[in-house]
Scaffold this motif. Structure first.
Motif: not given
Length: 227
Positions: A17-21, A189-198, A202-205
Motif C-alpha cells: 500500500h506504500e508504493w502501489l499508489p 530509489n526505493y529498491y523494490i524487489w525487481t521481479p515484483h515490480i516488473f 507486465l500485469l498492468i500492461y
C-alpha cells in the motif's frame, strides 16, 4: 527490513500500500497519453489514408510523403527530436504534448495504410451504385464506402492501438512520469524487489491491452451487424 540479495544489492520490504499508489498514478498518465495519442493518430490516419486516394495530385503527394517519412522514423528518435530538438527552433513543447505528438505522428502513418487499403478494398460496384443513385462524391464516401471500409479497419486498428499502448512506455526516456517511469523510480530509489515490480508492470500492461482488445471486438461486432 533490509536484506542482502545474491547480487549484493540492498532490498527494502515495503508494504504494497506504500508504493502501489505511485504505480497507479503512472497508470493514469499512461492511459492519458494513450487516449490522446490514439485520437491524434486516428485523425491523421483517416486524413492521410483518404488523402492518398484523392483525385488531386498535390494532396496524394502530401499524404504519401507523411506516411513514408513517419513510418520510417524510429519512434524513440522522433520523440527525442520533438522534445529535445524543437526547442532549438524556438518550439518548446511540454512533455505530455511532445509524447502525444511523436506517438500520434508515428502510429498515424501506419494507420493511414490501414485506411487506404480498407477503402480501396470496397468493390467498384459500390461506387457505381452510388453514382447510379446520383449521390455526390462526398456522400458516396460517407454513406456507402466508409461504413463498409470501417468494418475492415477495426481488427487491424485494434492491433495498432495495442502497439500504441506499448509504445507509450518510451515516454520514460523523456522523463514523463508514466507507468514505466514509476516502476523505475520504485526500483532505483526505493529498491523494490525487481521481479515484483516488473511482474506487476507486465500485469498492468496486460490488463490495459485486454481492455483495448475487448473494446475493438465489441465494436467490430456492432459494425458488422449489417453483414
Amino acid at each position: 527490513m533490509l536484506q542482502l540479495n545474491s547480487s549484493a544489492r540492498l532490498e527494502i520490504n515495503m508494504p504494497l500500500h506504500e508504493w502501489l499508489p505511485l504505480l497507479l498514478d503512472g497508470t493514469l498518465v499512461t492511459v492519458q497519453v494513450g487516449i490522446l495519442s490514439a485520437i491524434v493518430s486516428l485523425l491523421l490516419a483517416v486524413g492521410a489514408g483518404l488523402g492518398s486516394l484523392s483525385r488531386y495530385a498535390i494532396i496524394r503527394a502530401i499524404a504519401k510523403a507523411y506516411v513514408e517519412i513517419f513510418r520510417a522514423c524510429s519512434l524513440l528518435v522522433l520523440m527525442f527530436w520533438v522534445y529535445f530538438a524543437l526547442p532549438f527552433l524556438h518550439i518548446d513543447l511540454p512533455k505530455l504534448m511532445a509524447a502525444v505528438l511523436a506517438i500520434g505522428l508515428n502510429i498515424g502513418a501506419y494507420g493511414a495504410e490501414i485506411v487506404r487499403s480498407s477503402v480501396a478494398a470496397v468493390s467498384k460496384g459500390q461506387h457505381e451504385a452510388g453514382i447510379a443513385l446520383n449521390l455526390s462524391g462526398n456522400k458516396r464516401i460517407v454513406r456507402i464506402i466508409l461504413p463498409q471500409a470501417a468494418a475492415r479497419m477495426i481488427p487491424p486498428f485494434g492491433n495498432l492501438m495495442i502497439e500504441l499502448l506499448k509504445a507509450t512506455s518510451l515516454v520514460y526516456f523523456i522523463t514523463l512520469s508514466d507507468l514505466t517511469f514509476a516502476a523505475m523510480i520504485l526500483r532505483n530509489n526505493y529498491y523494490i524487489w525487481t521481479p515484483h515490480i516488473f511482474g506487476l508492470l507486465l500485469l498492468i500492461y496486460f490488463v490495459l491491452s485486454s481492455c483495448i482488445s475487448v473494446t475493438f471486438r465489441l465494436l467490430e461486432r456492432k459494425l458488422t451487424v449489417w453483414r
